[in-house]
Design an enzyme around this catalytic site. Structure first.
Site: not given
Length: 478
Positions: A318, A321-323, A478
């Site tokens: 997770g 997923w943001h970067g 993102f």
């Protein structure tokens, strides 16, 4: 195109609404096609070169979904079709989002000179996750046959396309597929406009207003103890009002079309545990990670140890997923550790006596908030070295330069904290209930309704006056 731009507020949104209701007189399909085309125009306004990628993703996943839903005899097993569909989606996402990150790490390990610099399509993480969930549900038999225009609108629907929420087909597509003509609902339009005004004010007045203080911690100069804390807290509230503002604006815009979006933000800094925090922060992402990653990994079905392993793995992914950076991975890992400690505490520590419940709740709120602030340093920092430096300064009260400027900054932070902790959130003010499809029922009968409308108009005016050029929402990255 940004929600907080004059072009969007005064040109695009009125035109999209007018066309939607005019074409709605011709039937449901006409209004759906219009809104899908308007959504593509919205995306193309700032990412025109990636429109073919978005359309290709929609077409590919629709075909894969059709193959998974179809009951006809097939040569290829359904599971293989699902794996191929998800693998393709992740390969596209990985190429655009993680190829440069992978190359940089290989260069560091093997002293190679490979350089990969690919422009990241805005919203690719959101529309990829949205469609992966669709494919998994199609494989599970939980998807009906949707017409292509309705599916295309579900993926490209502009209020969610850029920064969420992550939509679920069973919730949104039935709202598009109506038998009656699309007519404007004055009540929903008014409530949507007020919610949009609240979100715009949060973004342009609150989030953008506190942004200069963030540089105290994350600027080029090493901060002192007080500057590190002021900067970290400033980013904590900047991100809060930025993301909360976007979520409000998305809900408000969608309401004007008569579409109810799921809540994605519910006063997360009022949480009294990390578990509670993740039920309030980016709620649709939390649900996606739970339903399509944590539970398929085994969840808590194989004992406590595997539960903690699955939590850690879910949160690290997770975070990534943001970067594409180790700071995001570390942020996810830290939250995974927080969740493991939280679950262990719930399992092994006896409940507090009722007479100590209020002090314990206050202590839990403060501890949760402080833990979140520390984690946001990793989330915001440009590198792990920078994050470690800032965290080390936050833990070193011997380095302090508390002057008149810092005192004023602290007062600024206190005001933001007061709003976040003590003010009612937007859905409470507006009576927004996504599940029941209701909004503003109490306000309609409220004797102070005119004053409330004037306040909403004032927020809209201040929000518009505060618009700054190129002030993107943080989650656009993102």
């Amino acid at each position: 195109m940004l929600f907080n731009s004059y072009q969007f507020i005064f040109l695009f949104l009125p035109a999209a609404l007018l066309g939607y209701f005019l074409f709605g007189r011709l039937g449901n399909l006409a209004s759906v096609v219009w809104l899908a085309l308007a959504s593509l125009a919205f995306y193309a306004a700032s990412n025109w070169q990636f429109v073919p990628l978005l359309l290709g993703s929609v077409a590919f996943n629709y075909v894969i979904g059709f193959l998974l839903i179809s009951q006809r005899p097939r040569a290829v097993p359904r599971r293989a079709i699902l794996v191929a569909g998800i693998a393709f989606d992740l390969a596209v996402l990985g190429t655009f989002k993680y190829a440069g990150f992978l190359a940089a790490n290989l260069n560091a390990l093997f002293s190679t000179g490979v350089t990969i610099d690919i422009l990241l399509p805005v919203g690719i993480s959101f529309y990829t996750f949205t469609q992966i969930a669709f494919l998994v549900d199609a494989y599970r038999g939980n998807v009906a046959h949707y017409a292509l225009p309705h599916y295309a609108l579900f993926v490209t629907y502009f209020p969610h396309l850029i920064a969420g929420p992550i939509l679920h087909h069973s919730d949104i597509i039935p709202q598009f597929d109506r038998s009656e003509a699309q007519r404007p609902d004055p009540h929903l339009i008014l409530c949507g406009l007020i919610i949009f005004a609240i979100g715009l004010f949060k973004k342009t007045a609150l989030a953008d207003g506190i942004q200069p203080l963030v540089a105290l911690a994350f600027g080029p100069v090493a901060p002192t103890f007080d500057q590190a804390w002021i900067g970290a807290l400033a980013y904590t509230f900047q991100l809060y009002f930025d993301f909360s503002g976007y979520c409000d604006m998305a809900i408000g815009i969608s309401l004007m079309f008569g579409i109810f979006l799921p809540l994605n933000f519910n006063s997360p800094y009022k949480a009294t545990s990390i578990i509670d925090f993740w039920r309030r922060w980016h709620m649709t992402l939390s649900q996606f990670l739970r339903d399509y990653l944590y539970i398929p990994l085994g969840g808590n079905r194989h004992g406590r140890l595997m539960r903690y392993v699955n939590l850690m793995l879910t949160m690290v992914l997770g975070g990534l997923w943001h970067g594409a950076a180790w700071t995001f991975a570390a942020w996810g890992a830290l939250h995974g550790l927080y969740l493991c400690v939280n679950h262990a505490w719930n399992s092994y520590v006896p409940r507090v006596s009722p007479r100590f419940a209020r002090p314990a709740e206050l202590a839990a709120l403060i501890l949760t908030f402080a833990s979140v602030v520390v984690a946001w340093v990793l989330f915001r920092a440009d590198s792990m070295a920078s994050a470690i430096l800032i965290l080390s300064r936050m833990a070193d009260p011997t380095r302090i330069a508390f002057g008149r400027g810092e005192m004023a900054d602290v007062m600024f932070i206190v005001v933001y904290a007061g709003i976040a902790w003590f003010a009612p959130n937007t859905q409470a003010i507006m009576g927004y209930d996504h599940n029941k499809r209701t909004v503003g029922e109490a306000i309609a009968a409220w004797r102070w309704r005119p004053a409330f409308l004037y306040a909403g108009a004032a927020l809209l005016a201040f929000g518009i006056l505060g618009i700054q050029p190129h002030s993107e929402f943080i989650y656009f990255r993102f």
